[in-house]
Design a protein around this motif. Sequence first.
Motif, PDB file in Angstrom:
ATOM      1  N   LEU A  34       0.612  -1.225  -0.004  1.00 20.15           N
ATOM      2  CA  LEU A  34       0.061   0.007   0.138  1.00 20.15           C
ATOM      3  C   LEU A  34       0.871   1.409  -0.029  1.00 20.15           C
ATOM      4  CD1 LEU A  34      -2.644   1.324   0.200  1.00 20.15           C
ATOM      5  CD2 LEU A  34      -2.631   1.117   2.478  1.00 20.15           C
ATOM      6  N   THR A  35       2.162   1.081   0.746  1.00 21.46           N
ATOM      7  CA  THR A  35       2.893   2.454   0.817  1.00 21.46           C
ATOM      8  C   THR A  35       3.372   2.766  -0.400  1.00 21.46           C
ATOM      9  OG1 THR A  35       3.398   1.596   3.132  1.00 21.46           O
ATOM     10  CG2 THR A  35       5.051   3.193   1.849  1.00 21.46           C
ATOM     11  N   ALA A  37       1.944   1.600  -3.600  1.00 25.50           N
ATOM     12  CA  ALA A  37       1.102   2.007  -4.214  1.00 25.50           C
ATOM     13  C   ALA A  37       0.648   3.488  -4.119  1.00 25.50           C
ATOM     14  CB  ALA A  37      -0.154   1.249  -4.008  1.00 25.50           C
ATOM     15  N   ILE A  38       0.568   4.069  -2.954  1.00 23.17           N
ATOM     16  CA  ILE A  38       0.244   5.524  -2.663  1.00 23.17           C
ATOM     17  C   ILE A  38       1.593   6.333  -3.301  1.00 23.17           C
ATOM     18  CG2 ILE A  38       0.436   7.283  -0.907  1.00 23.17           C
ATOM     19  CD1 ILE A  38      -1.272   5.110   0.905  1.00 23.17           C
ATOM     20  N   GLU A  39       2.717   5.865  -3.170  1.00 23.46           N
ATOM     21  CA  GLU A  39       3.793   6.703  -3.706  1.00 23.46           C
ATOM     22  C   GLU A  39       3.734   6.633  -5.269  1.00 23.46           C
ATOM     23  OE1 GLU A  39       7.423   4.986  -2.652  1.00 23.46           O
ATOM     24  OE2 GLU A  39       8.730   6.431  -3.750  1.00 23.46           O
ATOM     25  N   VAL A  41       1.129   6.179  -7.315  1.00 18.81           N
ATOM     26  CA  VAL A  41       0.014   7.007  -7.718  1.00 18.81           C
ATOM     27  C   VAL A  41       0.352   8.428  -7.716  1.00 18.81           C
ATOM     28  CG1 VAL A  41      -2.493   7.731  -7.246  1.00 18.81           C
ATOM     29  CG2 VAL A  41      -1.905   5.252  -7.127  1.00 18.81           C
TER      30      VAL A  41
END
Lengths: 88, 88, 88, 88, 88
Positions: A34-35, A37-39, A41
């Motif tokens: 998730l970390t 993926a956020i970066e 995006v």
Amino acid sequence: MDSLTIIAAVSIFTAGITIAIGGMMPSRGEGEALTKAIESVARQPEQANQIIRLFFIGAAVVESVAIYSLVIALIILFANPFIHLFTK
Amino acid sequence: MDSLTIIAAVSIFTAGITIAIGGMMPSRGEGEALTKAIESVARQPEQANQIIRLFFIGAAVVESVAIYSLVIALIILFANPFIHLFTK
Amino acid sequence: MDSLTIIAAVSIFTAGITIAIGGMMPSRGEGEALTKAIESVARQPEQANQIIRLFFIGAAVVESVAIYSLVIALIILFANPFIHLFTK
Amino acid sequence: MDSLTIIAAVSIFTAGITIAIGGMMPSRGEGEALTKAIESVARQPEQANQIIRLFFIGAAVVESVAIYSLVIALIILFANPFIHLFTK
Amino acid sequence: MDSLTIIAAVSIFTAGITIAIGGMMPSRGEGEALTKAIESVARQPEQANQIIRLFFIGAAVVESVAIYSLVIALIILFANPFIHLFTK
């Protein structure tokens, strides 16, 4: 301590410790994914849909390992194949 | 120590230790993802909405593992399938 | 040692250890997120409001895991489902 | 060892160990945030007020987890729900 | 071993271990913050007053967690709510 007591006590303790330890690394792995993926995006917003779709499908794969622990814990609690040997 | 005492003591201890250990890595993973989300919003404020939405949906996925531990802990406390074997 | 003593002793110890261990990673995750939020506000002060809002909403998500442990600890202390079996 | 002795001994030990372990990560998280706040104020002195305000509000969020442990420790010492069962 | 001996021994041991473990991370966090404060004052001497003030106020926040452990240790030593049960 009779046999049924030992089996029940071990079953309860094992069910709890199974999902507690079995859920540690799946949740950590999902957190790391998730970390990233956020970066990703944030950096390539034009790829957002693809990144989010990959995160969800991948998280389902990682989650499956946690669900294995959950299934074993629930089997130990509710479909324990040994308990009927001691309850006549 | 009779059987019911052992089962109840093991159940109480297991319920506590299950949610304590089972909640460690989910909360750590969410903390890492939140750290990255804050960093990403600061750098790409125009992507803020998408980043925040991804953080919340992703945190729900990670949280699900903690909820597995909570469910097992609550089952052990309030829907213990073994306790009725010892309380006649 | 009679049954009630064992159950009470186990309950007290478990309640304490549950919130002590269960609160470790949530507070660490929140600390990391706060660290990054402070850094981000210092670098992009024009994003401060958005960063602070995200920190608070995200910290509430992480805090929820600590609250699971608190709830189990309080249940064990004040709504213990096993204690009535031993206090007639 | 009679029952009241065991309960009192377990209560005292648990109260101490709860706040000792439960306070570790909150204080570490606050220490890290303070470290970053000092660095940020030194680099962007014009943002000092905003950084200091964020540090204090965020530290209150992290502190809340330590306070959960403190509350449980104080409940165990002064509002122990089991002690009255043994003191007639 | 009579009851009062056990309670006194547990109280003394717990008081010591509580402040010993409970003081570990606060002192480490303050040490890290002090390290950074010294570095920052050396680099930006014109910000020294602000950095030093932030360090002291922030250290008080971190210190509060250590004080929780100290309070519990002092309560166990001097205001032990269980000791009067054994000294008639």
